[in-house]
Design an enzyme around this catalytic site. Structure first.
Site, PDB file in Angstrom:
ATOM      1  N   GLN A   1      14.238   1.451 -53.544  1.00 23.81           N
ATOM      2  CA  GLN A   1      15.404   1.891 -54.330  1.00 23.81           C
ATOM      3  C   GLN A   1      16.580   0.946 -54.138  1.00 23.81           C
ATOM      4  O   GLN A   1      17.278   0.616 -55.099  1.00 23.81           O
ATOM      5  CB  GLN A   1      15.827   3.308 -53.904  1.00 23.81           C
ATOM      6  CG  GLN A   1      14.880   4.407 -54.374  1.00 23.81           C
ATOM      7  CD  GLN A   1      13.833   4.731 -53.323  1.00 23.81           C
ATOM      8  OE1 GLN A   1      13.399   3.872 -52.552  1.00 23.81           O
ATOM      9  NE2 GLN A   1      13.403   5.972 -53.305  1.00 23.81           N
TER      10      GLN A   1
ATOM     11  N   THR B   1      15.028  -0.492 -48.870  1.00 20.49           N
ATOM     12  CA  THR B   1      13.972   0.280 -49.537  1.00 20.49           C
ATOM     13  C   THR B   1      13.788  -0.205 -50.975  1.00 20.49           C
ATOM     14  O   THR B   1      14.638  -0.929 -51.512  1.00 20.49           O
ATOM     15  CB  THR B   1      14.339   1.780 -49.595  1.00 20.49           C
ATOM     16  OG1 THR B   1      15.503   1.921 -50.421  1.00 20.49           O
ATOM     17  CG2 THR B   1      14.603   2.360 -48.224  1.00 20.49           C
TER      18      THR B   1
ATOM     19  N   SER C   1      20.091   2.827 -45.290  1.00 20.49           N
ATOM     20  CA  SER C   1      20.409   2.086 -46.510  1.00 20.49           C
ATOM     21  C   SER C   1      21.906   1.843 -46.617  1.00 20.49           C
ATOM     22  O   SER C   1      22.353   0.774 -47.012  1.00 20.49           O
ATOM     23  CB  SER C   1      19.961   2.882 -47.736  1.00 20.49           C
ATOM     24  OG  SER C   1      18.589   3.174 -47.647  1.00 20.49           O
TER      25      SER C   1
ATOM     26  N   ASP D   1      18.731 -12.979 -48.629  1.00 19.91           N
ATOM     27  CA  ASP D   1      18.271 -13.800 -49.749  1.00 19.91           C
ATOM     28  C   ASP D   1      17.062 -14.652 -49.383  1.00 19.91           C
ATOM     29  O   ASP D   1      16.270 -15.004 -50.248  1.00 19.91           O
ATOM     30  CB  ASP D   1      19.407 -14.687 -50.272  1.00 19.91           C
ATOM     31  CG  ASP D   1      20.522 -13.845 -50.904  1.00 19.91           C
ATOM     32  OD1 ASP D   1      20.293 -12.639 -51.108  1.00 19.91           O
ATOM     33  OD2 ASP D   1      21.597 -14.404 -51.166  1.00 19.91           O
TER      34      ASP D   1
ATOM     35  N   GLU E   1      13.902  -3.704 -44.589  1.00 19.19           N
ATOM     36  CA  GLU E   1      14.536  -4.840 -45.283  1.00 19.19           C
ATOM     37  C   GLU E   1      15.098  -4.392 -46.639  1.00 19.19           C
ATOM     38  O   GLU E   1      15.173  -5.152 -47.594  1.00 19.19           O
ATOM     39  CB  GLU E   1      13.461  -5.904 -45.472  1.00 19.19           C
ATOM     40  CG  GLU E   1      13.767  -7.369 -45.327  1.00 19.19           C
ATOM     41  CD  GLU E   1      14.664  -7.846 -44.221  1.00 19.19           C
ATOM     42  OE1 GLU E   1      14.718  -7.227 -43.146  1.00 19.19           O
ATOM     43  OE2 GLU E   1      15.332  -8.860 -44.447  1.00 19.19           O
TER      44      GLU E   1
ATOM     45  N   ILE F   1      14.590  -0.524 -34.406  1.00 16.43           N
ATOM     46  CA  ILE F   1      14.849  -1.952 -34.218  1.00 16.43           C
ATOM     47  C   ILE F   1      13.577  -2.682 -33.785  1.00 16.43           C
ATOM     48  O   ILE F   1      13.040  -2.454 -32.699  1.00 16.43           O
ATOM     49  CB  ILE F   1      15.978  -2.195 -33.195  1.00 16.43           C
ATOM     50  CG1 ILE F   1      17.198  -1.355 -33.574  1.00 16.43           C
ATOM     51  CG2 ILE F   1      16.322  -3.687 -33.128  1.00 16.43           C
ATOM     52  CD1 ILE F   1      17.694  -1.515 -35.016  1.00 16.43           C
TER      53      ILE F   1
HETATM   54  C1  FAD Z   1       8.947  -0.318 -38.918  1.00 13.66           C
HETATM   55  C2  FAD Z   1      10.398  -0.464 -39.181  1.00 13.66           C
HETATM   56  C3  FAD Z   1      11.061  -1.577 -38.685  1.00 13.66           C
HETATM   57  C4  FAD Z   1      12.447  -1.728 -38.893  1.00 13.66           C
HETATM   58  N1  FAD Z   1      13.088  -2.807 -38.323  1.00 13.66           N
HETATM   59  C5  FAD Z   1      14.467  -2.842 -38.375  1.00 13.66           C
HETATM   60  C6  FAD Z   1      15.189  -3.841 -37.637  1.00 13.66           C
HETATM   61  O1  FAD Z   1      14.602  -4.715 -36.992  1.00 13.66           O
HETATM   62  N2  FAD Z   1      16.536  -3.806 -37.683  1.00 13.66           N
HETATM   63  C7  FAD Z   1      17.225  -2.870 -38.387  1.00 13.66           C
HETATM   64  O2  FAD Z   1      18.448  -2.905 -38.377  1.00 13.66           O
HETATM   65  N3  FAD Z   1      16.568  -1.906 -39.102  1.00 13.66           N
HETATM   66  C8  FAD Z   1      15.213  -1.874 -39.108  1.00 13.66           C
HETATM   67  N4  FAD Z   1      14.529  -0.871 -39.805  1.00 13.66           N
HETATM   68  C9  FAD Z   1      15.292   0.116 -40.550  1.00 13.66           C
HETATM   69  C10 FAD Z   1      15.133   0.046 -42.037  1.00 13.66           C
HETATM   70  O3  FAD Z   1      15.786  -1.086 -42.542  1.00 13.66           O
HETATM   71  C11 FAD Z   1      15.639   1.366 -42.647  1.00 13.66           C
HETATM   72  O4  FAD Z   1      14.713   2.363 -42.306  1.00 13.66           O
HETATM   73  C12 FAD Z   1      15.809   1.308 -44.129  1.00 13.66           C
HETATM   74  O5  FAD Z   1      16.843   0.429 -44.464  1.00 13.66           O
HETATM   75  C13 FAD Z   1      16.095   2.669 -44.746  1.00 13.66           C
HETATM   76  O6  FAD Z   1      17.080   3.372 -44.059  1.00 13.66           O
HETATM   77  P1  FAD Z   1      16.799   4.906 -43.632  1.00 13.66           P
HETATM   78  O7  FAD Z   1      15.507   4.923 -42.952  1.00 13.66           O
HETATM   79  O8  FAD Z   1      17.973   5.387 -42.899  1.00 13.66           O
HETATM   80  O9  FAD Z   1      16.670   5.681 -44.972  1.00 13.66           O
HETATM   81  P2  FAD Z   1      17.897   6.319 -45.867  1.00 13.66           P
HETATM   82  O10 FAD Z   1      18.915   5.281 -46.034  1.00 13.66           O
HETATM   83  O11 FAD Z   1      18.319   7.597 -45.262  1.00 13.66           O
HETATM   84  O12 FAD Z   1      17.146   6.576 -47.195  1.00 13.66           O
HETATM   85  C14 FAD Z   1      16.395   7.752 -47.492  1.00 13.66           C
HETATM   86  C15 FAD Z   1      15.955   7.682 -48.954  1.00 13.66           C
HETATM   87  O13 FAD Z   1      17.109   7.649 -49.787  1.00 13.66           O
HETATM   88  C16 FAD Z   1      17.064   6.531 -50.629  1.00 13.66           C
HETATM   89  N5  FAD Z   1      18.420   6.033 -50.855  1.00 13.66           N
HETATM   90  C17 FAD Z   1      19.361   5.750 -49.939  1.00 13.66           C
HETATM   91  N6  FAD Z   1      20.469   5.269 -50.512  1.00 13.66           N
HETATM   92  C18 FAD Z   1      20.231   5.231 -51.850  1.00 13.66           C
HETATM   93  C19 FAD Z   1      20.990   4.829 -52.984  1.00 13.66           C
HETATM   94  N7  FAD Z   1      22.227   4.323 -52.876  1.00 13.66           N
HETATM   95  N8  FAD Z   1      20.410   4.934 -54.187  1.00 13.66           N
HETATM   96  C20 FAD Z   1      19.158   5.425 -54.316  1.00 13.66           C
HETATM   97  N9  FAD Z   1      18.403   5.824 -53.290  1.00 13.66           N
HETATM   98  C21 FAD Z   1      18.936   5.730 -52.066  1.00 13.66           C
HETATM   99  C22 FAD Z   1      16.217   5.526 -49.888  1.00 13.66           C
HETATM  100  O14 FAD Z   1      15.660   4.567 -50.752  1.00 13.66           O
HETATM  101  C23 FAD Z   1      15.178   6.408 -49.245  1.00 13.66           C
HETATM  102  O15 FAD Z   1      14.171   6.681 -50.166  1.00 13.66           O
HETATM  103  C24 FAD Z   1      13.155  -0.743 -39.628  1.00 13.66           C
HETATM  104  C25 FAD Z   1      12.471   0.345 -40.165  1.00 13.66           C
HETATM  105  C26 FAD Z   1      11.114   0.510 -39.923  1.00 13.66           C
HETATM  106  C27 FAD Z   1      10.428   1.722 -40.464  1.00 13.66           C
END
Ligand code: FAD
Lengths: 385, 399
Positions: free
Chosen positions: B381, B379, B141, B254, B377, B166
């Site tokens: 949150q 979470t 995130s 967007d 894309e 990815i």
């Molecule tokens: C199947 C799949 C495909 C994906 N494809 C891609 C891709 O093609 N390219 C790419 O770059 N990424 C991709 N992702 C990554 C995806 O975008 C991230 O998993 C997502 O953005 C969340 O990051 P994280 O998993 O590190 O969770 P974290 O950021 O560690 O979050 C953990 C928890 O904390 C919460 N949290 C974090 N920050 C805050 C805040 N400021 N306020 C409140 N709550 C917060 C989150 O909502 C979540 O509940 C993919 C993920 C999956 C599972």
């Protein structure tokens, strides 16, 4: 083509309604709530703007406004004050029911007067006892020559005082156990007795009374619609529900705006409460749910304007709007904390008003049933409702 | 004027894609789930039909389809298409050949030469993919916190770091990789590179096993002194002096968020329709069901939430087509669709009861698939963060 762009006409109407809500309704809302009435001068202004007859057909002196436009206008007015809105002159919910059931000449006869001068009408359907949703109408309409005699008790009648005519639900012998008829009863008819005024949860600028029908003799042509099942009554009420839902969204929008501004100035633990995610995410959900519900309500209104079957979409949209409005107004009180609970701020009123609004038209259980049965195609598949 | 009628072009496309999803995509989806990939012939067929990640999930890009009387409708077409195809199988949509999420940054930030070089490879008959590599094990995130480094050495940048989650990252002909030239600069230090397959120092760490979307490839990418020519720095060096790079990377959301939300609507609708079918059969057979009223209520609730989510999606897409800033609405659509998608898929299992357990009834797959729509894309949150920031921005308060 999918579009959310308001037409110029709709923009004009919205701005007019918003201005009235902002400068007339909102500032007077608390006073009217305490007084339990809206001053005559404001009623006159409302009437002069034509806000009371927007939805009436042109042959009855109205503007013949479509449902999308109506939803837009009523949201603005609800944003001003829903309680005052239901104390304003005009045919109100009576109008929508008559428009949905009566022939054009009858509509003209019953509704034409509202364009001409200040007048009120009321709907007397609900009755005491569990349900209060149209199923349990015990008021009877006994044929008496070419006339009918009405006997019964209507527990909650909005705008009963000062109304010049009532739409009364009663059962005729032909209706049997499970259906009802709608009659128009003129104010002042012998046997019609206004009961005590109720104190209510919300919408207190408007008056709710009980109404007794003690052998009220009405002519045969007072019958507007017969043999309505509860499900049909739901359909007849559809447009009234749409309007109520739009008003609820307006109240809720006011609440979201108010709570947002509050959170942007109130501090706790050394920072703006807006900076706490328990607050900001709550607000985001409130705003999102309203936006979603408004979209669905507009789609339902648009479908109704297109003459499409809305047996699923309309109750679904109304439910969605009520759910969002209840969530958002409750949320606004929550986000103001103790300050939200006291009457220094309007949010507690809005929460009560929305809760009350959702009881004026089709009820949650019936709306849910109607939407579910229609969505699943169960009604048309012959599953008994 | 407010209107909810699809244009003839939109309707045609929707009907055609629905037919395709029903006849081809869904029937292949259970095997695809088991085999971790969409069957190749189906993707070839999609390619032959002109379906690509370009025309669908990012339909709003400048390359999006233009409408009749000059009115842009690429975003609206994109979300309609995404819903129908995801109704068939969400993994299939992510597997469609094309530049995928890597397309928008190349199109928005790339020089004319780069656009030609990286996008023209999708014109041929071969199945090729692009991918978007932003997330890292320690930065999801909080994308501003990426740690993959880019150090300039002569005509090259040397990349070091790991990207994770990815989509299509391993099979991609290239990945758009975000890295930092100086962590102290924060976002201003970020650079976007196109890293081509076979670049020295680039390798796939592993392919991840997932709860759902199992036919979609999710890869870990390792950059170990990976040597990337300066010509692959998106937009060229001058661009970053204007501190624009990262902002543009975020702007692609967007139009992509409503599309991802539309996919969630498609999956939820699939689950709802299947549950409705099962309920109808039971009720019409007259099987006594003490749950009758509860089931009718569940169906009503599912249906209206799906439809309300679609309206949010449509509104965000309509705004994008009209070039009205839609960041708030795009996040609203994603937040709501992600949330109700999960609710609906779970309710569908309640309605179907035992059948909800069985792989060949699809419902369990959709339940697994939908969860990630509240995660990737941005979470749920993060979407709420975006929405609330916009609300307070409008009040002149920065949170
Ligand atoms: C199947 C799949 C495909 C994906 N494809 C891609 C891709 O093609 N390219 C790419 O770059 N990424 C991709 N992702 C990554 C995806 O975008 C991230 O998993 C997502 O953005 C969340 O990051 P994280 O998993 O590190 O969770 P974290 O950021 O560690 O979050 C953990 C928890 O904390 C919460 N949290 C974090 N920050 C805050 C805040 N400021 N306020 C409140 N709550 C917060 C989150 O909502 C979540 O509940 C993919 C993920 C999956 C599972």
């Amino acid at each position: 083509m999918i579009s959310f762009a308001l037409s110029d006409d709709d923009k004009g109407l919205r701005d007019m309604a918003h201005d009235f809500a902002d400068t007339r309704l909102r500032p007077a809302a608390r006073d009217c709530e305490r007084a339990g009435a809206v001053p005559a001068a404001l009623q006159n202004e409302y009437h002069d703007l034509g806000l009371d007859v927007l939805a009436l057909p042109e042959n009855a002196g109205g503007a013949g406004l479509g449902n999308v436009s109506l939803a837009i206008v009523q949201e603005e007015l609800g944003w001003g004050d829903a309680g005052m809105l239901h104390a304003m002159p005009g045919p109100g919910l009576f109008g929508y029911l008559v428009m949905a059931t009566a022939a054009a000449e009858t509509q003209e006869r019953l509704l034409g007067r509202y364009a001409q001068g200040l007048a009120h009408a009321a709907v007397a359907v609900g009755e005491p006892g569990p349900g209060y949703s149209g199923e349990l109408v015990e008021t009877t309409a006994v044929p008496d020559g070419d006339s009918y005699r009405l006997h019964g008790h209507k527990r909650i009648v909005l705008g009963a005082e000062g109304a010049d005519q009532y739409l009364v639900a009663a059962r005729t012998p032909q209706d049997g156990e499970s259906a009802m008829s709608l009659f128009v009863v003129a104010a002042g008819t012998d046997g019609l007795k206004l009961g005590a005024r109720h104190r209510t949860l919300g919408l207190e600028a408007a008056a709710f009374h009980s109404l007794d029908l003690d052998g009220v003799l009405i002519p045969g042509d007072a019958l507007v619609a017969g043999g309505l099942t509860p499900a049909q009554l739901e359909l007849v009420q559809g447009r009234a529900d749409l309007v109520l839902a739009a008003e609820a969204l307006g109240v809720a929008r006011a609440a979201v705006e108010y709570a947002s501004s509050y959170a942007a100035t109130r501090k706790a633990f050394g920072q703006l409460i807006a900076a706490f995610q328990g607050v900001s995410f709550y607000l985001a959900d409130m705003a999102t749910q309203l936006e979603a519900a408004r979209g669905l309500l507009w789609q339902a209104a648009w479908s109704l304007d297109q003459g499409q079957d809305v047996s699923y979409l309309l109750p679904a949209a109304v439910l969605q709007a009520y759910e969002a409005a209840l969530f958002a107004t409750n949320g606004a009180v929550q986000l103001l904390g103790g300050h939200g609970y006291v009457q220094d701020h309007p949010v507690e009123k809005w929460m009560r008003d929305v809760r009350a609004l959702t009881l004026l038209g089709g009820h949650r259980d019936r709306l849910t049933w109607a939407a579910g049965m229609a969505a699943a195609g169960l009604a048309s598949a012959g599953v008994k409702s | 004027m407010i209107e909810f009628e699809l244009s003839p072009q939109q309707r045609q496309l929707k009907e055609f894609l629905h037919w395709f999803a029903e006849q081809q995509v869904r029937p292949a989806s259970l095997e695809a789930d088991k085999n971790h990939d969409t069957p190749l012939p189906l993707l070839q067929q999609a390619k032959a039909m002109g379906l690509s990640m370009e025309s669908v999930p990012s339909g709003g890009g400048p390359g999006g389809v233009e409408g009749g009387q000059g009115e842009r409708q690429g975003n609206r077409i994109g979300v309609i298409a995404a819903e129908e195809l995801a109704w068939g199988d969400a993994s299939f949509v992510l597997n469609l050949p094309g530049a995928g999420l890597g397309g928008p940054p190349v199109r928005f930030m790339g020089t004319p030469e780069q656009k030609e070089r990286f996008l023209s490879i999708f014109n041929g008959p071969e199945l090729r993919w692009g991918a978007y590599a932003l997330t890292e094990p320690e930065a999801g995130s909080d994308v501003a916190g990426i740690r993959t480094t880019a150090r300039k050495e002569g005509d090259h940048y040397i990349l070091n770091g790991t990207k994770t989650f990815i989509t299509n990252g391993a099979k991609a002909s290239w990945n758009v990789v975000f890295a930092t030239v100086d962590r102290n600069l924060g976002r201003a230090g970020h650079r976007a590179f196109v890293v081509e397959k076979g670049t020295p120092g680039f390798r796939v760490g592993r392919i991840m096993d997932k709860m759902g979307l199992r036919a979609s490839e999710t890869a870990e990418l390792v950059f170990d002194n990976c040597v990337v020519p300066v010509e692959n720095l998106l937009g060229g060096e001058e661009r970053y002096l204007q501190r624009e790079g990262f902002k543009v990377a975020m702007q692609t959301f967007d139009s992509s968020r409503p599309t991802v939300a539309a996919m969630a609507v498609g999956i939820a609708r699939a689950a709802y329709e299947r549950a409705r079918e099962i309920a109808r059969q039971n009720l019409m057979l007259g099987r006594p069901s003490p749950r009758y009223a509860a089931i009718v209520e569940a169906l009503a609730t599912m249906a209206r939430k799906i439809d309300a989510a679609r309206l949010l999606v449509w509104k965000a897409a309509w705004m994008a087509d009209a070039r009205v800033p839609n960041t708030k609405e795009a996040s609203m659509s994603k937040a709501y669709a992600g949330q109700i998608g999960m609710e609906v898929c779970s309710m569908a299992i309640d309605v179907a009861a035992g059948a909800g357990l069985l792989h060949d009834e699809y419902l369990e797959k959709w339940f697994r698939d939908i969860k990630v729509y509240d995660i990737f894309e941005g979470t749920g949150q993060i979407q709420r963060l975006v929405v609330s920031r916009r609300i307070f921005d409008d009040l002149g308060v920065r949170i």
